[in-house]
Design a protein around this motif. Structure first.
Motif, PDB file in Angstrom:
ATOM      1  N   TRP A 635       0.842  -1.219   0.094  1.00 46.82           N
ATOM      2  CA  TRP A 635      -0.157  -0.057  -0.132  1.00 46.82           C
ATOM      3  C   TRP A 635       0.833   1.065  -0.106  1.00 46.82           C
ATOM      4  O   TRP A 635       0.457   2.178  -0.835  1.00 46.82           O
ATOM      5  N   PHE A 636       1.802   1.213   0.928  1.00 47.74           N
ATOM      6  CA  PHE A 636       2.954   2.507   0.606  1.00 47.74           C
ATOM      7  C   PHE A 636       3.336   2.440  -0.616  1.00 47.74           C
ATOM      8  O   PHE A 636       3.734   3.702  -1.050  1.00 47.74           O
ATOM      9  N   GLU A 657       3.915  -0.694  14.312  1.00 44.31           N
ATOM     10  CA  GLU A 657       4.867   0.590  14.213  1.00 44.31           C
ATOM     11  C   GLU A 657       5.994   0.320  13.431  1.00 44.31           C
ATOM     12  O   GLU A 657       6.456   0.932  12.447  1.00 44.31           O
ATOM     13  N   ASN A 658       6.654  -0.828  13.537  1.00 46.85           N
ATOM     14  CA  ASN A 658       7.737  -1.203  12.685  1.00 46.85           C
ATOM     15  C   ASN A 658       7.331  -1.513  11.252  1.00 46.85           C
ATOM     16  O   ASN A 658       8.239  -0.976  10.284  1.00 46.85           O
ATOM     17  N   VAL A 665      10.122   4.094   5.115  1.00 51.21           N
ATOM     18  CA  VAL A 665      11.518   4.589   4.722  1.00 51.21           C
ATOM     19  C   VAL A 665      11.826   3.795   3.456  1.00 51.21           C
ATOM     20  O   VAL A 665      12.493   4.261   2.530  1.00 51.21           O
ATOM     21  N   ASN A 666      11.617   2.568   3.053  1.00 52.21           N
ATOM     22  CA  ASN A 666      11.956   1.906   2.115  1.00 52.21           C
ATOM     23  C   ASN A 666      11.135   2.158   0.861  1.00 52.21           C
ATOM     24  O   ASN A 666      11.441   2.259  -0.099  1.00 52.21           O
ATOM     25  N   ALA A 667       9.760   2.237   0.795  1.00 52.77           N
ATOM     26  CA  ALA A 667       8.819   2.549  -0.044  1.00 52.77           C
ATOM     27  C   ALA A 667       8.722   3.840  -0.389  1.00 52.77           C
ATOM     28  O   ALA A 667       8.568   4.198  -1.712  1.00 52.77           O
ATOM     29  N   VAL A 668       8.739   4.765   0.394  1.00 60.24           N
ATOM     30  CA  VAL A 668       8.477   6.217   0.228  1.00 60.24           C
ATOM     31  C   VAL A 668       9.640   7.057   0.148  1.00 60.24           C
ATOM     32  O   VAL A 668       9.648   8.075  -0.171  1.00 60.24           O
TER      33      VAL A 668
END
Length: 682
Positions: A635-636, A657-658, A665-668
């Motif tokens: 989804w991100f 949260e994780n 961080v990784n996708a956006v």
């Protein structure tokens, strides 16, 4: 085995330091504590001897250096296998140890002091055998009576004559499965056995300390031979296991060398703290069982109780401060490694930060001081029961300064009574260290004032929207009251003040808030773009943030445009969505007729596996997209463009949260440090 009061015992009661600490902790008047020293045997039992010789890969020990400082060490066999400790053939209370001691371990240097001519005196030593796969542990103390060593191979053989031995409880031990790892390359990274008054620990060492879940605390009871105490209570050493969640031991940022070790509920012997009280020195050993790295620390120690402890670590009433005077750090030394997967102790409470850490982080935390020892009181006024396990509780209170999203800290001893001592609590381990202090996000909005005022307008109440925690002592009591009234006299839920249900207001806390008072005409050049992610009842801070945006009395905030993307993951949409709808339809008291909240765009993405009634979404005042699935990384990826550049807030359980933070961080491509988080810790 010798009887307790025979010449074979080394104890004649609790020594002066132990008695002082038992008094400070209020244990001296507890039934049986005065005689519990009789559980410390004057020689090694058959069971303890078999345990040490048949079950142990390693043995933490403590010895003294030439300056009289204790150093905790860890001894193992050369290849990491069991069997390096054997019983002496003709002395039932003597163990023979054949470890290999690597470079950097202070035990090697300390044995320089052993004098074969000392005869009966010997060299003081203490050890604690812990079988980490089962949580069994047994302590011993005594003297080294014979010692042979090879300086070239660093092999050593010595006898310990045990004159104190006792079993102990398994609390706070992390279960680990260890395997021999004989191919090590011990490397001394730091050797600062004598620090200068201004030295600080390296950041690498501080990080190592604050990542540990286990330490081995060494102590010494050293009495002047000419003292009247010397005959009844001869000098001896002690070493004990201490454990908690990673980060439970803190290091003072102000000096970079003082460890703060919180004291958790134990067996009330007060052996370690009693030694420190009489002889204010201690040592700490920390081992990384993944890498074999070992940290050795020694220094000056002090016990702090009551307000003195809380001045250092708020909300914790007993701790030990160790100002390090010497340390060594050796990498890849331990010939053991743990297999993947550990089992943390269920008894370890949530970690607490130091007061100076809270201040350095800029945390907006206020702790209240009681008048005459009594905290300001909050009185339960009203209960809105949204479901059997979700409710909003309204409390009457004095004026409070609360930012949208901040939390309040409450003490429920008035409702539930003062916690009673428990040695163990297998059915509910959290009870052992439960101080009945709880923290919840405030779900009511407390508007800020402008001009000369520094805080919000006076408030006479606050609201907490909470979910009952399964097995929770405090939420269980509150929801039991709510459900009981609802079943029998539901009209009383609107006013429960006659029942006089009180909680002490400990403080207001949290950096997880929307700084609405910082919105000014200069910041209205562009729309404020926010991304909120909530897991379950973690939606509460966003409820009050939304209420603050929509009902703010600040002219600047109301003229500001807001674009909010809200990802809500819940199993109870039928409960939570109406609460969001209710807030969104609330107007400021001075609002004129016309479109409601034309300056606010809210797009809520609902993630749930259960059915969502059409009535919840069809007539909504804001945009809702329903996803019949869990919130996942993909989804991100799909929302990357939408989420880029937004101010981000996340609240929910650790797993949620994780997932959100890693996906952002990784996708956006968001920087991890820019994500504001508010997790759950019990």
């Amino acid at each position: 085995m010798a009887s307790y009061d025979s010449p074979g015992t080394s104890l004649n009661g609790w020594h002066p330091g132990e008695r002082v600490m038992q008094h400070k902790m209020g244990y001296d008047k507890a039934p049986g504590v005065g005689e519990m020293w009789r559980y410390i045997y004057g020689e090694m039992t058959d069971q303890h001897r078999k345990f040490h010789t048949s079950n142990l890969h390693f043995l933490p020990v403590v010895t003294l250096d030439k300056a009289g400082r204790p150093w905790s060490s860890i001894l193992t066999g050369e290849d990491g296998n069991i069997g390096w400790i054997t019983p002496a053939q003709r002395a039932a209370s003597t163990l023979v140890l054949k470890p290999k001691v690597w470079e950097g371990d202070p035990f090697w240097d300390n044995t320089d002091q052993f004098d074969a001519q000392e005869g009966e005196e010997g060299m003081l030593i203490a050890g604690i055998g812990v079988e980490v796969s089962t949580r069994r542990r047994n302590k011993l103390a005594g003297k080294i009576k014979r010692l042979e060593r090879n300086d070239e191979s660093r092999k050593i053989m010595f006898d310990i004559r045990v004159d104190e031995a006792t079993g102990n409880c398994p609390k706070y031990i992390v279960i680990r499965s260890l395997l021999p790892h004989p191919k090590t390359n011990p490397t001394v990274v730091y050797d600062h056995s004598n620090m200068s008054p201004t030295d600080r620990l390296p950041s690498e060492v501080i990080s190592f300390i604050q990542a540990a879940d286990t330490i081995w605390l060494g102590s010494a009871y050293l009495v002047d031979p000419s003292s009247s105490d010397a005959k009844l209570f001869p000098s001896h050493l002690g070493i004990n296991h201490r454990g908690g969640r990673p980060g439970w031991v803190r290091v003072k940022p102000s000096d970079g060398r003082t460890l703060v070790i919180p004291d958790y509920s134990g067996n009330r012997f007060m052996s370690s703290l009693g030694n420190i009280e009489y002889t204010p020195v201690a040592s700490v050993l920390i081992v990384d069982f993944d890498t074999g790295d070992i940290l050795y620390l020694t220094g000056d120690a002090e016990n702090l109780q009551g307000q003195a402890a809380e001045d250092i670590m708020p909300l914790h009433k007993s701790l030990t401060a160790l100002r390090v005077t010497g340390y060594r750090f050796v990498k890849d030394a331990l010939p053991l490694r743990q297999k993947a997967g550990i089992e943390p102790s269920p008894y370890s409470p949530a970690i607490k930060l130091l007061k100076e850490e809270i201040e350095l982080q800029g945390a907006h935390t206020t702790f209240f001081e009681g008048v005459g020892g009594k905290l300001p009181q909050a009185i339960l006024q009203k209960i809105d029961l949204h479901s059997p396990t979700i409710a909003t509780f309204t409390f009457k209170s004095p004026s409070l300064s609360i930012q949208p999203g901040q939390a309040i800290i409450l003490d429920f001893k008035a409702l539930l009574g003062s916690p009673q001592y428990r040695h163990m609590s297998e059915g509910k381990p959290s009870l052992v260290n439960d101080d009945l202090i709880r923290t919840w996000t405030v779900s009511s909005y407390h508007p800020q004032t402008r001009g000369d005022a520094e805080g919000p307008e006076s408030q006479s109440s606050f609201q907490l929207t909470m979910k009952e925690k399964e097995g929770g002592l405090v939420t269980g009591a509150l929801f039991s009251i709510a459900r009981g009234l609802n079943a029998s006299k539901s009209h009383l839920l609107a006013d429960v003040t006659p029942f006089n249900i009180e909680a002490g207001i400990v403080g207001v806390s949290g950096d997880f808030y929307l700084p609405l008072d910082e919105v000014s005409s200069e910041s209205r050049i562009q729309t404020q773009q926010l991304f909120w992610a909530a897991g379950g009842i973690g939606f509460t801070p966003f409820l009050v943030m939304l209420r603050a945006i929509l009902t703010s009395t600040s002219t600047d905030a109301r003229k500001q445009s807001w674009d909010i993307v809200f990802a809500l993951s819940t199993r109870e949409p039928q409960i939570l969505l109406p609460l969001v709808e209710k807030v969104f339809n609330t107007k400021p008291t001075d609002a004129s007729d016309g479109p409601a909240h034309s300056n606010v765009r809210l797009h809520l993405h609902l993630f749930t596996r259960g059915p969502v009634p059409t009535s919840l979404t069809a007539q909504s005042s804001f945009d809702i997209t329903t996803h019949q699935e869990r919130l996942e990384d993909r989804w991100f990826v799909e929302q990357k463009e939408t989420l880029e550049g937004r101010e981000t807030y996340v609240c929910g359980p650790a797993e949620f949260e994780n997932l959100v933070v890693n996906s952002l961080v990784n996708a956006v491509g968001l920087e991890k440090g820019k994500v504001r988080k508010e997790g759950f810790a019990y």
